[in-house]
Design an enzyme around this catalytic site. Structure first.
Site, PDB file in Angstrom:
ATOM      1  N   ASP A 203    -105.894 -18.480  65.702  1.00  0.00           N
ATOM      2  CA  ASP A 203    -105.048 -19.491  66.349  1.00  0.00           C
ATOM      3  C   ASP A 203    -103.898 -19.905  65.423  1.00  0.00           C
ATOM      4  OD1 ASP A 203    -106.905 -19.370  68.383  1.00  0.00           O
ATOM      5  OD2 ASP A 203    -107.973 -21.164  67.736  1.00  0.00           O
TER       6      ASP A 203
ATOM      7  N   ASP B 227    -106.634 -14.193  68.468  1.00  0.00           N
ATOM      8  CA  ASP B 227    -105.790 -15.042  69.324  1.00  0.00           C
ATOM      9  C   ASP B 227    -104.726 -15.750  68.489  1.00  0.00           C
ATOM     10  OD1 ASP B 227    -107.698 -14.246  71.136  1.00  0.00           O
ATOM     11  OD2 ASP B 227    -108.650 -16.210  71.311  1.00  0.00           O
TER      12      ASP B 227
END
Length: 427
Positions: free
Chosen positions: A262, A283
């Protein structure tokens, strides 16, 4: 020199002027004298290439240039109408456009960028009026930890900007590491973070997602509109975001965004990333932004498990969002990665002219254990290159775009760039 079509010119003029009879239209020019109607200009441009331009140069030293890229530039103070009479125009006019295709030749992209994201003074026709006002008299404030600047902390510099700010404020940050968690609130638009190209400052902090929640854990949270960053390193510890862009019309130039999972929350709004470096494992780009990443390196860090570069969060056909990567590079320290996964039901991600190394898995895209999303995702590529760019084994639900299909994604129109993109400052 290409002949600009009358339809293109008429569209540019009528969008802002209606006719060319008003002075100071939309703040574009100062005291523009009457130079005729749009109809007269049709005659002018039909005759331009072969007749009028040489005559104009001889008559008053003025020159009109036009291209087939929806751009008009009046140089050296003059324009000519259908009668051949020259009227003075005291400033240059340039109509930047959202239709010029990003070039396939990577070496020419810099020139394409400079041509389309020119100096503010020549683009007032197309820029948002509030942005034109904000850029008229920018303020520079300095942050230096050694006390030689206006402030020692970035947060103190931001606090000095009034709520409801209408002026560009450039915060010039000295080249050291700053341990600060920063939020630029939506009431403070037109803020720029600037670091010297050869001495980039680092902004980091030790907070965690456990403390703040994932999206609020970022070292830098941008909620305001018209944000610009140039030559900054955004970083965080192991358990927090490095950067979150939640305001619209944000431009990030030559920055590094560093973390593991992230890394970057590319959230709500229109965003542009140019010549950046972004690294992570899982991600590491995610959110609901509508963004162009141009000439940006996506570096996959090593992990024992399969990694994922992005999780785009478009959740319905009605949402006009998605990520576009053009002339980017997918590089590796890791072993295996997906380009993206179906985090939400309707993610939209396009790679064009991008190089991909062996780190990209043959299947490339992950349905995220939701097979029903194979029918709704929009994962696509166009003329990519490298070891894992054009191979068999791609997910059947991904797309290989044709020349016609890719066109909507290969212009600044994808993010309405002519209205708000400005070059990075040079201090």
């Amino acid at each position: 020199m290409g002949q600009m079509t009358w339809a293109q010119f008429k569209r540019a003029v009528q969008t802002r002027f209606g006719t060319l009879e008003e002075a100071d239209a939309c703040g574009t020019v100062s005291k523009l004298r009457k130079i005729g109607t749009v109809k007269e200009y049709q005659l002018q441009f039909e005759r331009f290439n072969s007749q009028l331009n040489p005559a104009l140069a001889k008559q008053c030293g003025c020159k009109i240039t036009s291209t087939d890229q929806f751009k008009v530039t009046v140089r050296d103070g003059g324009v000519i109408n259908s009668s051949g009479k020259c009227y003075n125009v005291p400033v240059n006019i340039q109509v930047s456009d959202d239709t010029t295709t990003i070039l396939a030749d990577a070496s020419a992209v810099g020139g394409w960028f400079n041509a389309n994201i020119g100096a503010i003074g020549t683009r007032k026709v197309t820029l948002d009026p509030e942005l034109v006002v904000a850029e008229a008299n920018p303020q520079v404030i300095t942050v230096r930890q050694d006390g030689t600047g206006n402030f020692k902390k970035i947060n103190d510099a931001i606090k000095s900007i009034p709520s409801g700010n209408t002026r560009r404020v450039i915060i010039w940050i000295g080249a050291v590491e700053y341990q600060e968690k920063i939020t630029i609130e939506h009431t403070k638009p037109f803020v720029t973070f600037y670091g010297s190209p050869n001495a980039m400052p680092t902004i980091t902090q030790s907070g965690t997602a456990l403390q703040y929640g994932t999206v609020d854990s970022a070292t830098i949270i941008i909620e305001s509109n018209y944000f610009v960053a140039a030559n900054i390193i955004f970083k965080s510890g192991d358990h927090a975001l490095a950067l979150r862009t939640s305001g619209t019309k944000a431009a990030i130039y030559k920055c590094k965004v560093l973390r593991f999972q992230d890394t970057l929350c590319d959230d709500n709004g229109l965003h542009f990333f140019w010549d950046c470096y972004i690294e992570g494992m899982v991600d590491f780009i995610f959110g609901r932004g509508k963004s162009i990443y141009l000439n940006t390196q996506l570096h996959v860090l090593r992990d024992k498990d399969i990694t994922v570069i992005m999780a785009q969060a478009r959740d319905s056909l009605a949402e006009d969002v998605g990520y576009l990567f053009v002339h980017c590079q997918v590089t590796e320290a890791g072993k295996r990665t997906y380009l993206g996964k179906a985090w939400m039901s309707y993610p939209r991600v396009v790679f064009a002219y991008t190089s991909m190394t062996n780190v990209v898995l043959p299947v490339a895209w992950d349905e995220n254990a939701r097979p029903e999303r194979r029918q709704t995702v929009y994962f696509a590529k166009y003329k990519c290159n490298g070891a894992k760019a054009n191979i068999d084994g791609r997910a059947k639900f991904s797309k290989k775009l044709t020349d016609a299909e890719v066109q909507p994604f290969l212009t600044l129109g994808y993010i309405q760039g002519s209205k708000w993109l400005i070059p990075p400052p040079r201090l």
